[in-house]
Design a protein around this motif. Structure first.
Motif, PDB file in Angstrom:
ATOM      1  N   MET A 181       3.376   5.686  -3.142  1.00 35.53           N
ATOM      2  CA  MET A 181       4.581   6.256  -3.715  1.00 35.53           C
ATOM      3  C   MET A 181       4.482   6.293  -5.245  1.00 35.53           C
ATOM      4  O   MET A 181       4.883   7.270  -5.887  1.00 35.53           O
ATOM      5  N   ALA A 182       3.942   5.223  -5.837  1.00 36.41           N
ATOM      6  CA  ALA A 182       3.787   5.195  -7.289  1.00 36.41           C
ATOM      7  C   ALA A 182       2.922   6.358  -7.763  1.00 36.41           C
ATOM      8  O   ALA A 182       3.226   7.007  -8.771  1.00 36.41           O
ATOM      9  N   ARG A 183       1.861   6.633  -7.036  1.00 39.00           N
ATOM     10  CA  ARG A 183       1.004   7.765  -7.426  1.00 39.00           C
ATOM     11  C   ARG A 183       1.762   9.084  -7.348  1.00 39.00           C
ATOM     12  O   ARG A 183       1.594   9.960  -8.209  1.00 39.00           O
ATOM     13  N   ALA A 184       2.594   9.217  -6.329  1.00 42.67           N
ATOM     14  CA  ALA A 184       3.385  10.446  -6.210  1.00 42.67           C
ATOM     15  C   ALA A 184       4.367  10.585  -7.359  1.00 42.67           C
ATOM     16  O   ALA A 184       4.695  11.696  -7.781  1.00 42.67           O
ATOM     17  N   ASN A 196       8.787   9.680   1.082  1.00 46.77           N
ATOM     18  CA  ASN A 196       8.127   9.444  -0.202  1.00 46.77           C
ATOM     19  C   ASN A 196       6.608   9.317  -0.120  1.00 46.77           C
ATOM     20  O   ASN A 196       5.981   8.956  -1.114  1.00 46.77           O
ATOM     21  N   GLU A 197       6.010   9.613   1.025  1.00 50.70           N
ATOM     22  CA  GLU A 197       4.554   9.648   1.068  1.00 50.70           C
ATOM     23  C   GLU A 197       4.056  10.842   0.251  1.00 50.70           C
ATOM     24  O   GLU A 197       4.612  11.939   0.342  1.00 50.70           O
ATOM     25  N   PRO A 198       2.984  10.680  -0.541  1.00 50.67           N
ATOM     26  CA  PRO A 198       2.494  11.784  -1.371  1.00 50.67           C
ATOM     27  C   PRO A 198       1.955  12.939  -0.532  1.00 50.67           C
ATOM     28  O   PRO A 198       1.298  12.731   0.492  1.00 50.67           O
ATOM     29  N   ILE A 199       2.252  14.157  -0.971  1.00 44.98           N
ATOM     30  CA  ILE A 199       1.707  15.374  -0.374  1.00 44.98           C
ATOM     31  C   ILE A 199       0.610  15.898  -1.299  1.00 44.98           C
ATOM     32  O   ILE A 199       0.839  16.077  -2.498  1.00 44.98           O
ATOM     33  N   LEU A 200      -0.571  16.140  -0.740  1.00 49.88           N
ATOM     34  CA  LEU A 200      -1.687  16.663  -1.515  1.00 49.88           C
ATOM     35  C   LEU A 200      -1.976  18.094  -1.076  1.00 49.88           C
ATOM     36  O   LEU A 200      -2.076  18.386   0.121  1.00 49.88           O
ATOM     37  N   ARG A 201      -2.109  18.955  -2.049  1.00 48.66           N
ATOM     38  CA  ARG A 201      -2.520  20.342  -1.802  1.00 48.66           C
ATOM     39  C   ARG A 201      -3.884  20.548  -2.421  1.00 48.66           C
ATOM     40  O   ARG A 201      -4.049  20.376  -3.640  1.00 48.66           O
ATOM     41  N   ASP A 202      -4.830  20.855  -1.602  1.00 50.09           N
ATOM     42  CA  ASP A 202      -6.218  21.043  -2.062  1.00 50.09           C
ATOM     43  C   ASP A 202      -6.683  19.838  -2.889  1.00 50.09           C
ATOM     44  O   ASP A 202      -7.295  19.970  -3.953  1.00 50.09           O
ATOM     45  N   GLY A 203      -6.321  18.642  -2.401  1.00 43.99           N
ATOM     46  CA  GLY A 203      -6.799  17.400  -2.994  1.00 43.99           C
ATOM     47  C   GLY A 203      -5.993  16.857  -4.140  1.00 43.99           C
ATOM     48  O   GLY A 203      -6.311  15.782  -4.670  1.00 43.99           O
ATOM     49  N   ARG A 204      -4.927  17.532  -4.543  1.00 45.46           N
ATOM     50  CA  ARG A 204      -4.130  17.092  -5.691  1.00 45.46           C
ATOM     51  C   ARG A 204      -2.702  16.800  -5.261  1.00 45.46           C
ATOM     52  O   ARG A 204      -2.102  17.586  -4.521  1.00 45.46           O
ATOM     53  N   LEU A 260       0.829  -1.207   0.000  1.00 42.95           N
ATOM     54  CA  LEU A 260       0.000   0.000   0.000  1.00 42.95           C
ATOM     55  C   LEU A 260       0.860   1.253   0.000  1.00 42.95           C
ATOM     56  O   LEU A 260       0.543   2.244  -0.673  1.00 42.95           O
ATOM     57  N   ARG A 261       1.948   1.237   0.761  1.00 39.92           N
ATOM     58  CA  ARG A 261       2.852   2.383   0.769  1.00 39.92           C
ATOM     59  C   ARG A 261       3.535   2.534  -0.588  1.00 39.92           C
ATOM     60  O   ARG A 261       3.753   3.648  -1.074  1.00 39.92           O
ATOM     61  N   GLU A 279      -0.709  11.228   2.093  1.00 42.81           N
ATOM     62  CA  GLU A 279      -1.257   9.888   1.907  1.00 42.81           C
ATOM     63  C   GLU A 279      -0.334   8.862   2.550  1.00 42.81           C
ATOM     64  O   GLU A 279       0.841   8.750   2.192  1.00 42.81           O
ATOM     65  N   VAL A 280      -0.871   8.116   3.489  1.00 48.75           N
ATOM     66  CA  VAL A 280      -0.104   7.103   4.215  1.00 48.75           C
ATOM     67  C   VAL A 280      -0.746   5.746   3.964  1.00 48.75           C
ATOM     68  O   VAL A 280      -1.858   5.488   4.427  1.00 48.75           O
ATOM     69  N   ALA A 281      -0.071   4.900   3.210  1.00 50.21           N
ATOM     70  CA  ALA A 281      -0.580   3.561   2.893  1.00 50.21           C
ATOM     71  C   ALA A 281      -2.000   3.624   2.337  1.00 50.21           C
ATOM     72  O   ALA A 281      -2.882   2.863   2.730  1.00 50.21           O
ATOM     73  N   GLY A 282      -2.225   4.550   1.430  1.00 48.76           N
ATOM     74  CA  GLY A 282      -3.512   4.664   0.764  1.00 48.76           C
ATOM     75  C   GLY A 282      -4.531   5.526   1.473  1.00 48.76           C
ATOM     76  O   GLY A 282      -5.588   5.824   0.907  1.00 48.76           O
ATOM     77  N   GLN A 283      -4.248   5.959   2.697  1.00 45.86           N
ATOM     78  CA  GLN A 283      -5.183   6.777   3.458  1.00 45.86           C
ATOM     79  C   GLN A 283      -4.712   8.227   3.495  1.00 45.86           C
ATOM     80  O   GLN A 283      -3.547   8.492   3.801  1.00 45.86           O
ATOM     81  N   LYS A 284      -5.601   9.140   3.203  1.00 47.89           N
ATOM     82  CA  LYS A 284      -5.252  10.565   3.231  1.00 47.89           C
ATOM     83  C   LYS A 284      -5.429  11.106   4.647  1.00 47.89           C
ATOM     84  O   LYS A 284      -6.501  10.985   5.240  1.00 47.89           O
ATOM     85  N   VAL A 285      -4.364  11.709   5.172  1.00 47.38           N
ATOM     86  CA  VAL A 285      -4.355  12.223   6.537  1.00 47.38           C
ATOM     87  C   VAL A 285      -4.147  13.733   6.485  1.00 47.38           C
ATOM     88  O   VAL A 285      -3.178  14.207   5.870  1.00 47.38           O
TER      89      VAL A 285
END
Length: 817
Positions: free
Chosen positions: A111-114, A741-749, A106-107, A791-797
């Motif tokens: 990372m792949a999405r990022a 390497n966890e994805p960072i989302l700004r305003d959902g993106r 999941l992590r 996003e941590v292991a598929g969950q947005k925090v």
């Protein structure tokens, strides 16, 4: 006698896929007089028997960038050269059999999405639909990467060779390079011998060692460190299976196995936990398209599990049992770049069984590096300058690679430590710390105390994706540093003495900060490249009018020495590695002054010993140099003491600190403190690709002092404005953990990824650093007004973002009166 030129611009040594890729990409860049020499036949070392898996996702953004480039290259090579590469973009699938592996997958998917890699998370039913022959009753989950594929390794190499020839490169088989020749510290050419015994010399200013498992010994002739060792790699190929449809590449890492369908057959390969090193005493001269002896007993445990996992194997005969050698390195990452020992000596070798997926991108990156004189982007992860000279030791390599082969499919837990070939480099305090419960990690061969076990607690790691067995230990150590006094051992610091008539002038031209300071002053600075990127993050202490001490991370010492020596030129100064001469004992926390005052008859007040100064003090019966600096964000001193006096100073401090609650602390606690303070970590938060202003380190750059490397880039960036910024993030939920390497989302993106993360025990949540893009005219208030999630292991925090350190933003605690 081969028709060889007397000179060339570059000689590439080795005709596997790596060498052919370098030749192809140099020719693509317009280089002429390219000569590739292969000792036997193209592909005859490892390439010809590689499995040919082409995966895109790697452990970092830039490694993924290279792997994606490889896939794109192999897709277009056939049209360009007319040679089929066998590339089939059929996707790949990895399945998890345990909850821990599910967390890892999941992590990885996050990372792949990022990184912009298409990824799909799969249920057990979806896995069965994609791979109907798989037993899925105990499968927990899986991920699918549609862009992955497989190819014919030998044909890819031959297509790259043809593409290079089409652009004018010369490739000669049956010619062995016996020695790289040098003149005054730089490459002058190569000596060669052909299969008839004829010998000769070719003058060349550049060579590229793509020698694979022969590369280490060839490099050693010139004193170049290229630590790699061959291991036996096993796979079987079944008989043809009627009706077998095209299938994605399948990985079952919990069973150390991968499966590849090809032409109606199944190839089953293994990355077993304990590998078999091969060729320690050299490789026989006639070794070419050779196989190693079968070892059915070694492979049998893998096969037994595979028959249960894929029952059709029980009904299918084995057509081929294959065993062949592949090169592995001490840290499971390949080597690329300019060897620090000799100018003009380049390396692309040691691919750890991912050479087919990596070589296309690696060849592109190295060609760009050679052409421009600097890497195209941050390649520190695979940079040859990370190799340590002691790693040339063959016994060390033999022991270590028994582990690194299996690490490809091992659980990639955070903070996982190598288990083999340990204890090579030890601090003078090692046994003192071990006897008090230290649990060690390894960096650049150094044993470093990461945490301390309590009395009665087992002093070893129990790995986990959650709060590990050392979490509470590190928390207690963290609080000692924040509220009392803690003692660490940072003897692994790289220490470089630069001394001579021109030492100041030399260093002023390399460092962004102003080093024209009084004796005893400590200057925090960076060495920049021409783009304003950060080549080194260090402190410089002026010891005298003509002597300076540079303190760098232990992992980057060879890199930093190379950078200094490369730029020394005609300056009259000496550069000496003095790392082993002194131990470093940081004494940190609000009570650090009280502790030191008990053992050191010196004025340690703010007036007597201000922050950012160093001076000699007496401690116990000895002498030391106290540097008032801090990487934890508290009042404190780093005590530099000669190695032979280190034990005495340590014992003196420990005895004096008993009633103050002195606590021995490890690097996990230090990392927790530094990330709360938003202190940057080289290789993660700051690299040669990150502009010093975008990294928020403009305070350490003094353009008014005069010219230095990177000055124009700094002035230009100040004029243009910043297009990205490094922010600090605190998760609003205290439960999840951040690593990197966890994805960072700004305003959902998704806009970036965490560069480094750790739990902040004072702030009460996981803390991360990461870059986010911004408009050049965008104010910080507007940036911080956005909504942020990680996003941590598929969950947005949800996360709180800050430009200033969330802990002690004014650094008042560093100056405690």
């Amino acid at each position: 006698m081969p028709d060889l030129p007397n000179s060339a611009r570059v000689v590439i040594i080795g005709g596997g896929i790596s060498g052919c890729s370098v030749a192809y990409h140099l020719a693509e860049r317009g280089w002429t007089d390219i000569l590739l020499l292969e000792r036997k036949r193209l592909t005859s070392g490892t390439t010809w028997h590689a499995a040919g898996l082409v995966g895109q996702l790697r452990a970092s953004q830039n490694m993924t960038r290279l792997a994606k480039y490889s896939a794109d290259l192999y897709r277009r090579l056939e049209a360009e050269t007319g040679l089929a590469t066998g590339f089939s973009q059929r996707g790949s699938m990895t399945v998890a059999l345990t909850p821990a592996r599910r967390e890892e997958l999941l992590r990885q998917a996050s990372m792949a999405r990022a990184f912009g890699v298409e990824v799909n998370e799969l249920s057990s039913g979806e896995i069965k639909a994609l791979y109907p022959h798989l037993e899925t009753r105990d499968v927990v989950s899986g991920v699918h990467l549609p862009g992955d594929g497989q190819a014919d390794p030998a044909n890819i190499a031959l297509a790259l060779a043809k593409g290079a020839r089409m652009r004018g490169a010369q490739i000669q088989e049956g010619v062995k390079v016996t020695r790289v020749t040098t003149d005054r510290g730089r490459v002058s050419g190569v000596d060669w011998q052909d299969e008839t015994g004829e010998t000769g010399h070719i003058a060349a200013p550049h060579v590229v060692n793509c020698g694979g498992m022969w590369g280490r010994d060839l490099a050693a002739v010139n004193g170049v460190t290229l630590p790699l060792h061959a291991c036996e790699h096993f796979y079987i190929v079944t008989e043809a299976i009627p009706g077998l449809a095209q299938l994605p590449v399948l990985r079952v890492p919990d069973e150390c196995a991968y499966y590849k369908e090809d032409a109606g057959k199944i190839l089953l390969g293994a990355f077993e936990p304990v590998a078999k090193p091969w060729g320690m005493n050299g490789i026989r001269e006639d070794f070419c398209f050779d196989q190693l002896p079968e070892d059915v007993d070694h492979f049998e445990p893998i096969l037994e599990k595979a028959i249960v996992r894929m029952p059709l194997l029980a009904e299918t005969g084995i057509h081929t049992f294959f065993n062949g050698p592949e090169s592995f390195t001490p840290d499971d990452r390949y080597y690329l770049g300019a060897a620090p020992e000799i100018c003009g000596y380049w390396v692309a070798a040691g691919y750890n069984s991912v050479g087919i997926a990596s070589s296309g991108g690696a060849g592109m990156a190295l060609a760009a590096w050679m052409d421009r004189g600097e890497p195209p982007f941050d390649l520190w992860e695979v940079d040859i300058r990370r190799a340590q000279p002691f790693q040339r030791n063959r016994h060390y390599l033999r022991e270590r690679v028994t582990e690194t082969l299996g690490l490809l499919y091992a659980d990639h837990y955070p903070y996982r430590q190598m288990a083999t070939a340990r204890g090579v480099r030890r601090s003078p305090l090692h046994e003192h710390l071990r006897s008090r419960g230290a649990v060690f990690g390894e960096v650049a061969g150094w044993e470093r105390a990461n945490w301390f076990a309590n009395e009665g607690q087992v002093a070893e790691y129990r790995y986990s994706w959650g709060r590990s067995n050392w979490f509470d230990n590190a928390a207690a150590e963290h609080h000692a540093l924040r509220q009392g006094v803690g003692l660490l051992d940072m003897s692994s610091f790289g220490k470089i003495r630069v001394e001579g008539r021109d030492a100041l002038q030399f260093l002023q031209g390399l460092c962004g900060n102003d080093l024209s300071v009084p004796e005893g002053r400590i200057v925090y600075t960076q060495m920049l490249n021409a783009r304003g990127g950060i080549e080194s993050d260090l402190t410089v202490t002026r010891l005298s009018e003509t002597a300076f001490l540079l303190v760098v991370p232990g992992a980057t010492l060879q890199r930093d020495l190379s950078w200094l020596r490369r730029h020394l030129g005609a300056f009259v100064a000496t550069i000496i590695d003095v790392s082993s001469a002194e131990a470093v004992i940081p004494v940190m926390g609000p009570l650090s002054r009280a502790l030191l005052s008990r053992v050191a008859p010196a004025d340690l007040s703010n007036e007597g010993h201000p922050f950012g100064t160093a001076r000699e003090i007496e401690i116990g019966l000895g002498l030391a140099r106290a540097h008032r600096v801090s990487y934890v964000g508290e009042l404190g001193w780093e005590i530099y003491v000669s190695s032979e006096q280190a034990a005495h100073v340590f014992e003196t401090l420990v005895e004096a600190g008993t009633d103050l609650g002195l606590k021995l602390c490890g690097l996990h606690a230090m990392d927790s403190c530094r990330i709360e303070k938003a202190y940057r970590h080289f290789g993660h938060d700051i690299t040669d690709e990150d502009h010093v202003l975008e990294a928020g380190l403009g305070f350490a750059v003094k353009t008014a002092k005069g010219d230095f490397i990177g000055r124009e880039a700094v002035l230009r960036k100040r004029e243009e404005g910043l297009s990205r910024r490094l922010l600090q993030f605190r998760l609003d939920d205290p439960a999840p953990l951040l690593f990197h390497n966890e994805p960072i989302l700004r305003d959902g993106r998704i806009v970036g990824q965490v560069t480094s993360g750790a739990y902040g025990h004072t702030l009460g949540a996981a803390i991360g650093l990461g870059y986010i893009p911004c408009r050049r005219d965008e104010g910080i208030d507007e940036i911080l007004a956005s909504s942020y999630e990680i996003e941590v292991a598929g969950q947005k925090v949800a996360a709180t973002a800050s430009l200033q350190p969330l802990y002690d933003p004014r650094s008042q605690r560093l100056h405690t009166p």
